[in-house]
Design an enzyme around this catalytic site. Structure first.
Site, mmCIF file in Angstrom:
data_model
loop_
_atom_site.group_PDB
_atom_site.id
_atom_site.type_symbol
_atom_site.label_atom_id
_atom_site.label_comp_id
_atom_site.label_asym_id
_atom_site.label_seq_id
_atom_site.Cartn_x
_atom_site.Cartn_y
_atom_site.Cartn_z
ATOM 1 N N TYR A 94 0.930 -1.261 0.138
ATOM 2 C CA TYR A 94 0.317 -0.186 -0.013
ATOM 3 C C TYR A 94 0.583 1.093 0.182
ATOM 4 C CZ TYR A 94 -4.122 -3.238 0.745
ATOM 5 O OH TYR A 94 -4.642 -3.777 0.894
ATOM 6 N N ASN A 117 -12.596 0.247 -5.387
ATOM 7 C CA ASN A 117 -11.873 -0.053 -6.924
ATOM 8 C C ASN A 117 -13.112 -0.915 -7.441
ATOM 9 O OD1 ASN A 117 -10.651 -0.851 -9.719
ATOM 10 N ND2 ASN A 117 -10.519 -2.694 -8.562
ATOM 11 N N CYS A 125 -5.802 -5.190 -7.738
ATOM 12 C CA CYS A 125 -6.314 -4.031 -6.319
ATOM 13 C C CYS A 125 -5.626 -5.481 -5.588
ATOM 14 C CB CYS A 125 -7.506 -3.585 -5.296
ATOM 15 S SG CYS A 125 -9.349 -4.645 -6.255
ATOM 16 N N HIS A 126 -6.527 -6.848 -5.886
ATOM 17 C CA HIS A 126 -5.723 -7.830 -5.454
ATOM 18 C C HIS A 126 -3.740 -8.364 -5.028
ATOM 19 C CE1 HIS A 126 -5.609 -9.585 -9.513
ATOM 20 N NE2 HIS A 126 -4.658 -10.058 -9.211
ATOM 21 N N GLU A 154 -1.402 -16.451 -10.531
ATOM 22 C CA GLU A 154 -0.841 -15.433 -10.837
ATOM 23 C C GLU A 154 0.684 -15.912 -10.726
ATOM 24 O OE1 GLU A 154 -1.269 -11.420 -9.975
ATOM 25 O OE2 GLU A 154 -2.946 -11.487 -11.187
#
Length: 166
Positions: A94, A117, A125-126, A154
């Site tokens: 963040y 978001n 945002c993850h 990912e």
């Protein structure tokens, strides 16, 4: 009054719903809202379906056009910076996103932007995590469990305390 197309998209994490105006995608998130037959923005719904399917199949596809008309300048800057600093497989804290957005020290404000978001997955945002490597909160789908699933999808890995292994 804005007219919106609404379309559902099946994903491994559950049903997503896309809303689009003639300008672009206005929101994407997990929901049970029913689709409609509105044609205004339907092309953006189809572009979003293609992109979401490609994301879950580890393929690339052009990003859908986003209708950013409802954002503040700060939200637009933070959301626009996110994909640049945390591409597929990457993460950013963040505080790191606050700094990259030109607002050092605004990590809590960045957290608020991430929580609101409007475009889950498309604006990832993850991929924003706590500075200690813990995943932090996620307001989409099944919360933190879904965030970890997406990060794992990912290519990210976690230790026994659910911290990212870097």
């Amino acid at each position: 009054m804005n007219v919106h197309s609404i379309g559902a998209i099946a994903t491994p994490l559950g049903r997503m719903v896309a809303f689009a105006s003639e300008r672009g995608l206005t929101s994407l998130g997990w929901s049970d809202v029913q689709g409609n037959d509105c044609m205004a923005g339907q092309n953006h719904i189809e572009d979003t379906r293609v992109w979401v399917r490609a994301f879950f199949e580890h393929r690339s596809a052009p990003l859908p056009e986003l209708d950013r008309s409802g954002l503040t300048a700060f939200q637009n800057k933070v959301l626009g910076t996110l994909s640049e600093v945390a591409p597929f497989g990457g993460v950013v804290s963040y505080g790191g996103l606050a700094s990259a957005s030109g607002s050092s020290g605004a990590s809590r404000a960045v957290g608020s932007v991430m929580a609101s978001n409007p475009w889950a997955l498309v604006v990832p945002c993850h991929r924003v995590v706590r500075s200690d490597g813990r995943v932090g909160n996620y307001s989409g789908c099944e919360g933190r469990v879904s965030k970890m699933w997406l990060l794992d999808h990912e290519g990210n890995k976690f230790d026994s305390e659910q911290r990212l292994i870097r």
